[in-house]
Design a protein around this motif. Sequence first.
Motif, PDB file in Angstrom:
ATOM      1  N   TRP A 260       0.531  -0.696  -0.089  1.00  0.00           N
ATOM      2  CA  TRP A 260      -0.072   0.102  -0.078  1.00  0.00           C
ATOM      3  C   TRP A 260       0.806   1.238  -0.182  1.00  0.00           C
ATOM      4  O   TRP A 260       1.619   1.774   0.316  1.00  0.00           O
ATOM      5  CB  TRP A 260      -0.936   0.591   1.692  1.00  0.00           C
ATOM      6  CG  TRP A 260      -1.738   1.116   1.811  1.00  0.00           C
ATOM      7  CD1 TRP A 260      -1.627   2.541   1.707  1.00  0.00           C
ATOM      8  CD2 TRP A 260      -2.731   1.146   0.897  1.00  0.00           C
ATOM      9  NE1 TRP A 260      -2.351   2.439   1.965  1.00  0.00           N
ATOM     10  CE2 TRP A 260      -3.632   2.829   1.639  1.00  0.00           C
ATOM     11  CE3 TRP A 260      -4.116   0.728  -0.059  1.00  0.00           C
ATOM     12  CZ2 TRP A 260      -5.248   2.917   1.258  1.00  0.00           C
ATOM     13  CZ3 TRP A 260      -5.155   0.640  -0.511  1.00  0.00           C
ATOM     14  CH2 TRP A 260      -5.596   2.343  -0.056  1.00  0.00           C
ATOM     15  N   VAL A 261       0.693   2.019  -0.382  1.00  0.00           N
ATOM     16  CA  VAL A 261       0.871   3.812  -0.657  1.00  0.00           C
ATOM     17  C   VAL A 261       2.208   3.725  -2.136  1.00  0.00           C
ATOM     18  O   VAL A 261       2.477   2.966  -2.128  1.00  0.00           O
ATOM     19  CB  VAL A 261       1.867   3.569   0.803  1.00  0.00           C
ATOM     20  CG1 VAL A 261       2.572   5.754   0.546  1.00  0.00           C
ATOM     21  CG2 VAL A 261       1.120   3.419   2.195  1.00  0.00           C
TER      22      VAL A 261
ATOM     23  N   GLY B 269       2.402   1.380  -4.990  1.00  0.00           N
ATOM     24  CA  GLY B 269       1.626   0.868  -4.379  1.00  0.00           C
ATOM     25  C   GLY B 269       0.288   0.444  -5.378  1.00  0.00           C
ATOM     26  O   GLY B 269       0.196   0.949  -5.853  1.00  0.00           O
ATOM     27  N   TRP B 270      -0.388  -0.155  -4.414  1.00  0.00           N
ATOM     28  CA  TRP B 270      -1.390  -0.594  -5.478  1.00  0.00           C
ATOM     29  C   TRP B 270      -2.985  -0.286  -5.530  1.00  0.00           C
ATOM     30  O   TRP B 270      -3.759   0.019  -5.636  1.00  0.00           O
ATOM     31  CB  TRP B 270      -1.434  -2.355  -5.185  1.00  0.00           C
ATOM     32  CG  TRP B 270      -2.101  -2.614  -3.675  1.00  0.00           C
ATOM     33  CD1 TRP B 270      -0.656  -3.009  -3.322  1.00  0.00           C
ATOM     34  CD2 TRP B 270      -2.832  -2.235  -2.655  1.00  0.00           C
ATOM     35  NE1 TRP B 270      -1.337  -3.692  -1.589  1.00  0.00           N
ATOM     36  CE2 TRP B 270      -2.523  -3.389  -2.122  1.00  0.00           C
ATOM     37  CE3 TRP B 270      -4.478  -1.856  -3.274  1.00  0.00           C
ATOM     38  CZ2 TRP B 270      -3.169  -3.187  -0.685  1.00  0.00           C
ATOM     39  CZ3 TRP B 270      -4.979  -2.145  -2.074  1.00  0.00           C
ATOM     40  CH2 TRP B 270      -4.967  -2.868  -0.617  1.00  0.00           C
ATOM     41  N   GLU B 271      -2.836   1.522  -4.488  1.00  0.00           N
ATOM     42  CA  GLU B 271      -4.202   1.887  -4.053  1.00  0.00           C
ATOM     43  C   GLU B 271      -4.300   2.755  -4.696  1.00  0.00           C
ATOM     44  O   GLU B 271      -5.595   3.374  -4.986  1.00  0.00           O
ATOM     45  CB  GLU B 271      -3.946   2.692  -2.472  1.00  0.00           C
ATOM     46  CG  GLU B 271      -3.434   4.104  -2.716  1.00  0.00           C
ATOM     47  CD  GLU B 271      -1.780   3.496  -3.006  1.00  0.00           C
ATOM     48  OE1 GLU B 271      -0.752   4.676  -3.374  1.00  0.00           O
ATOM     49  OE2 GLU B 271      -0.980   2.537  -2.679  1.00  0.00           O
TER      50      GLU B 271
END
Length: 136
Positions: free
Chosen positions: A97-98, A105-107
């Motif tokens: 994340w991030v 990241g994947w968010e």
Amino acid sequence: MTQDRLTDYAVTLLRVSLGVMYLAHSIVLKLFTFGLAGTAGYFESISLPGWLAYVTFAAETVGGVMLVLGIYARWAAVALIPALLGAIIWAHAGNGWVFNAPNGGWEYPLYLIVLSISQLLLGDGRYALRSSPAFR
């Protein structure tokens, strides 16, 4: 100002900003920053065929323009989701994340999927050039 008018503006704002993001990822990132050959090389480095970079670039560019102009925008938004899923699965899933993680990241791709689904559900908006057929 009525709620209907505010909703018209909100749908247009979503549509145009989503289109600008797709254009930024295709033209600014893939074409001008990395170059199409460099993008193809990156795709190959993550076990995808290099030609898929060109298809992704074209889809993001055409889809982004369609969103900005409001040409069948709800369908353009949903048609771009597979590219975002591919970005999550092949490029970003292992990074966590991030977006400041190495290689991102994947968010953010997930967020663009949510926005694309929202555009599908809301429709093209009053200020679209060519509206998609409504759900029945």
